[in-house]
Design a protein around this motif. Structure first.
Motif, PDB file in Angstrom:
ATOM      1  N   PRO A   1       0.825  -1.218   0.000  1.00 36.03           N
ATOM      2  CA  PRO A   1       0.000   0.000   0.000  1.00 36.03           C
ATOM      3  C   PRO A   1       0.856   1.265   0.000  1.00 36.03           C
ATOM      4  CG  PRO A   1       0.028  -1.011   2.179  1.00 36.03           C
ATOM      5  CD  PRO A   1       0.684  -1.985   1.251  1.00 36.03           C
ATOM      6  N   TYR A   2       0.375   2.302  -0.689  1.00 29.95           N
ATOM      7  CA  TYR A   2       1.086   3.577  -0.608  1.00 29.95           C
ATOM      8  C   TYR A   2       0.260   4.621   0.127  1.00 29.95           C
ATOM      9  CZ  TYR A   2      -1.457   3.885  -5.072  1.00 29.95           C
ATOM     10  OH  TYR A   2      -2.408   3.829  -6.053  1.00 29.95           O
ATOM     11  N   ASP A   3      -1.027   4.338   0.364  1.00 31.21           N
ATOM     12  CA  ASP A   3      -1.770   5.133   1.336  1.00 31.21           C
ATOM     13  C   ASP A   3      -2.429   4.170   2.320  1.00 31.21           C
ATOM     14  OD1 ASP A   3      -3.767   4.234  -0.465  1.00 31.21           O
ATOM     15  OD2 ASP A   3      -5.080   5.920   0.039  1.00 31.21           O
ATOM     16  N   VAL A   4      -2.551   4.606   3.555  1.00 28.24           N
ATOM     17  CA  VAL A   4      -3.011   3.727   4.632  1.00 28.24           C
ATOM     18  C   VAL A   4      -3.935   4.500   5.577  1.00 28.24           C
ATOM     19  CG1 VAL A   4      -1.038   2.134   4.630  1.00 28.24           C
ATOM     20  CG2 VAL A   4      -0.884   4.257   5.937  1.00 28.24           C
ATOM     21  N   VAL A   5      -4.732   3.737   6.308  1.00 27.87           N
ATOM     22  CA  VAL A   5      -5.607   4.320   7.325  1.00 27.87           C
ATOM     23  C   VAL A   5      -4.952   4.092   8.680  1.00 27.87           C
ATOM     24  CG1 VAL A   5      -7.911   4.303   8.355  1.00 27.87           C
ATOM     25  CG2 VAL A   5      -7.631   3.841   5.901  1.00 27.87           C
ATOM     26  N   VAL A   6      -4.738   5.176   9.424  1.00 23.76           N
ATOM     27  CA  VAL A   6      -4.025   5.082  10.702  1.00 23.76           C
ATOM     28  C   VAL A   6      -4.901   5.594  11.848  1.00 23.76           C
ATOM     29  CG1 VAL A   6      -1.750   5.302   9.638  1.00 23.76           C
ATOM     30  CG2 VAL A   6      -2.942   7.360  10.407  1.00 23.76           C
ATOM     31  N   ALA A   7      -4.582   5.127  13.041  1.00 24.72           N
ATOM     32  CA  ALA A   7      -5.251   5.594  14.258  1.00 24.72           C
ATOM     33  C   ALA A   7      -4.254   5.500  15.401  1.00 24.72           C
ATOM     34  CB  ALA A   7      -6.489   4.748  14.553  1.00 24.72           C
ATOM     35  N   LYS A   8      -4.557   6.222  16.492  1.00 28.84           N
ATOM     36  CA  LYS A   8      -3.660   6.180  17.656  1.00 28.84           C
ATOM     37  C   LYS A   8      -4.033   5.051  18.605  1.00 28.84           C
ATOM     38  CE  LYS A   8      -2.320  11.001  17.411  1.00 28.84           C
ATOM     39  NZ  LYS A   8      -2.177  12.320  18.103  1.00 28.84           N
ATOM     40  N   GLU A   9      -5.215   4.481  18.403  1.00 27.85           N
ATOM     41  CA  GLU A   9      -5.625   3.339  19.234  1.00 27.85           C
ATOM     42  C   GLU A   9      -6.335   2.317  18.358  1.00 27.85           C
ATOM     43  OE1 GLU A   9      -8.761   4.036  22.044  1.00 27.85           O
ATOM     44  OE2 GLU A   9      -9.612   5.696  20.868  1.00 27.85           O
ATOM     45  N   PHE A  10      -6.213   1.052  18.770  1.00 26.26           N
ATOM     46  CA  PHE A  10      -6.898  -0.019  18.036  1.00 26.26           C
ATOM     47  C   PHE A  10      -8.211  -0.292  18.749  1.00 26.26           C
ATOM     48  CE2 PHE A  10      -7.005  -4.789  16.913  1.00 26.26           C
ATOM     49  CZ  PHE A  10      -7.830  -4.531  15.832  1.00 26.26           C
ATOM     50  N   ALA A  11      -9.253   0.355  18.261  1.00 30.55           N
ATOM     51  CA  ALA A  11     -10.585   0.224  18.857  1.00 30.55           C
ATOM     52  C   ALA A  11     -11.596   0.478  17.755  1.00 30.55           C
ATOM     53  CB  ALA A  11     -10.759   1.231  19.986  1.00 30.55           C
ATOM     54  N   ALA A  12     -12.853   0.173  18.019  1.00 24.86           N
ATOM     55  CA  ALA A  12     -13.896   0.389  17.014  1.00 24.86           C
ATOM     56  C   ALA A  12     -14.139   1.880  16.815  1.00 24.86           C
ATOM     57  CB  ALA A  12     -15.180  -0.301  17.443  1.00 24.86           C
ATOM     58  N   ASN A  13     -14.111   2.289  15.553  1.00 27.84           N
ATOM     59  CA  ASN A  13     -14.444   3.659  15.141  1.00 27.84           C
ATOM     60  C   ASN A  13     -13.718   4.762  15.920  1.00 27.84           C
ATOM     61  OD1 ASN A  13     -16.460   2.871  13.102  1.00 27.84           O
ATOM     62  ND2 ASN A  13     -17.571   2.078  14.880  1.00 27.84           N
ATOM     63  N   PRO A  14     -12.393   4.667  16.042  1.00 28.00           N
ATOM     64  CA  PRO A  14     -11.653   5.757  16.678  1.00 28.00           C
ATOM     65  C   PRO A  14     -11.407   6.874  15.658  1.00 28.00           C
ATOM     66  CG  PRO A  14     -10.121   4.109  15.928  1.00 28.00           C
ATOM     67  CD  PRO A  14     -11.497   3.631  15.532  1.00 28.00           C
ATOM     68  N   PRO A  15     -10.877   8.022  16.068  1.00 32.45           N
ATOM     69  CA  PRO A  15     -10.463   9.027  15.081  1.00 32.45           C
ATOM     70  C   PRO A  15      -9.382   8.430  14.170  1.00 32.45           C
ATOM     71  CG  PRO A  15     -10.466   9.957  17.309  1.00 32.45           C
ATOM     72  CD  PRO A  15     -10.671   8.476  17.450  1.00 32.45           C
ATOM     73  N   THR A  16      -9.518   8.614  12.856  1.00 34.57           N
ATOM     74  CA  THR A  16      -8.554   8.034  11.906  1.00 34.57           C
ATOM     75  C   THR A  16      -8.059   9.104  10.937  1.00 34.57           C
ATOM     76  OG1 THR A  16     -10.263   7.436  10.300  1.00 34.57           O
ATOM     77  CG2 THR A  16      -9.717   5.783  11.984  1.00 34.57           C
ATOM     78  N   ARG A  17      -6.944   8.804  10.291  1.00 34.46           N
ATOM     79  CA  ARG A  17      -6.441   9.628   9.191  1.00 34.46           C
ATOM     80  C   ARG A  17      -6.093   8.692   8.043  1.00 34.46           C
ATOM     81  NH1 ARG A  17      -1.658  13.076   9.334  1.00 34.46           N
ATOM     82  NH2 ARG A  17      -0.522  11.304  10.218  1.00 34.46           N
TER      83      ARG A  17
END
Length: 396
Positions: free
Chosen positions: A261-277
């Motif tokens: 992948p060259y773009d990815v979905v990231v979050a600061k915590e592994f949980a359901a529906n957290p803030p993502t980028r």
């Protein structure tokens, strides 16, 4: 592929005793079967033999009793569920005996108690195989999922009886042959999952067999790290980056294109529906973790599949059990399903997580073939010869 005999080659089975290896190792709760998928897979074989007048003697294991009688591993509670899916009476036999089998009516279906209660099963004891073979006139292996084990009921019996592949086994072997044995090119392989370490042999084999290798899940992070990408606090086997480099180099030599992948979905915590980028892989922050492939990469991968004639799929692209990190798996699975529906792609998938992911995506019905086998499917993807399958070929 070496030829193997199927039910079409058996001839008249009326009154004959058919020892049939099946997979009845189903999930149970409170004494009841909670998922009858494996039972339903064997309906065509059992019904065909029973309707033709054979005495159908089912051999199967349940759990890991390790050669001892333990009541919690009895197959007895599975019998009512099997009878339900077959729509006919199913008997249970604790110990096979020539007399009891002789008394059975033609067309009877009988579950024989857990083969693994006997130490000789997992040891593939020739003496036990000879004894059990004495209760049958022919042997049918309908359980691909256990054919990576050289056990008495998967391999040993083939040395004593005419041996055949059941309908589920036949469908599995034909699908696997179409996927990697003698596929239509270009071929793509989608391999996901948490760790490279569990699929090293799979990746090493696939780069020599496929035109496109699509790597997702946590294992993609290890490959990204091997290419110098800082993956933040993502799941990553940093100790395997040299191995990842070696696989990438082997792919280059084999002219296999590896897709990361060259773009990815990231979050600061592994949980359901957290803030993502959604970010470029080079923009992952030190306190973020990659949890899915991004939409641009998924679109590019969809374009790859559109150029292919065959895809073999094992593992999700992201942490699909936890929304929204199921998006990439769902989108690419639906693309593969649509291409299969229109007849341009042969799609074969397997492995526990894979089946769950494709069901979640609503794509299962449209795939050419989905294997419910776990370890056997992985070993096949590694290019290993499976003892139960090899035995069928040799007996033919």
């Amino acid at each position: 592929m070496t030829a193997f005999r199927t039910l079409d080659d058996i001839g008249d089975v009326a009154g004959k005793r058919a020892l049939v290896r099946v997979d009845l190792n189903v999930p149970m709760a409170d004494g009841a079967v909670t998922d009858d998928t494996r039972l339903r897979a064997h309906v065509p074989t059992i019904t065909e033999l029973s309707d033709a007048g054979a005495k159908v003697l089912l051999l199967a294991h349940f759990g890991r009793p390790k050669g001892e009688y333990k009541p919690e591993f009895s197959l007895r509670p599975v019998v009512p569920a099997l009878a339900d899916v077959l729509g006919r009476d199913v008997k249970f036999m604790e110990r096979p005996s020539g007399e009891a089998i002789a008394d059975l009516a033609d067309g009877s279906v009988v579950v024989i108690e857990n083969t693994r209660y006997a130490p000789g099963e997992e040891k593939n004891d020739p003496g036990m195989a000879k004894v059990i073979a004495g209760f049958g006139d022919l042997y049918v292996n309908d359980a691909f999922s256990v054919s990576h084990r050289a056990h008495m009921s998967t391999e040993g019996l083939t040395h004593h009886l005419p041996s055949f592949a059941g309908r589920a086994m036949e469908a599995e072997l034909k699908a696997l042959e179409a996927a990697l044995g003698n596929p239509e090119h270009p071929v793509a392989a989608v391999v996901g999952g948490a760790k490279v370490s569990t699929k090293l042999a799979v990746l090493e084999h696939l780069v020599t067999k496929v035109d496109h290798l699509i790597i997702g899940g946590g294992m993609a992070n290890t490959f990204l790290a091997a290419r110098g990408v800082d993956v933040g606090k993502s799941l990553c086997e940093h100790d395997l980056t040299d191995t990842a480099v070696a696989i990438l180099e082997a792919a280059d030599r084999a002219e296999c294109t590896v897709h990361l992948p060259y773009d990815v979905v990231v979050a600061k915590e592994f949980a359901a529906n957290p803030p993502t980028r959604t970010v470029n892989v080079h923009d992952v922050a030190a306190d973020e973790m990659i949890l899915d492939i991004g939409p641009a990469a998924v679109e590019a991968l969809a374009d790859v599949l559109k150029t292919c004639r065959t895809v073999v799929w094992n593992g999700p692209l992201g942490a699909f059990e936890t929304p929204p990190f199921d998006a990439a798996t769902v989108a690419l699975a639906q693309t593969a399903a649509a291409l299969t529906r229109e007849g341009s792609l042969v799609s074969v998938a397997g492995g526990g997580d894979t089946v769950a992911a494709l069901n979640h995506a609503g794509a299962s019905e449209d795939f050419t073939f989905i294997s419910t086998a776990g370890g056997a499917f992985l070993e096949w993807m590694e290019g290993k010869e499976l003892p139960g399958v090899k035995a069928l070929h040799q007996s033919a």
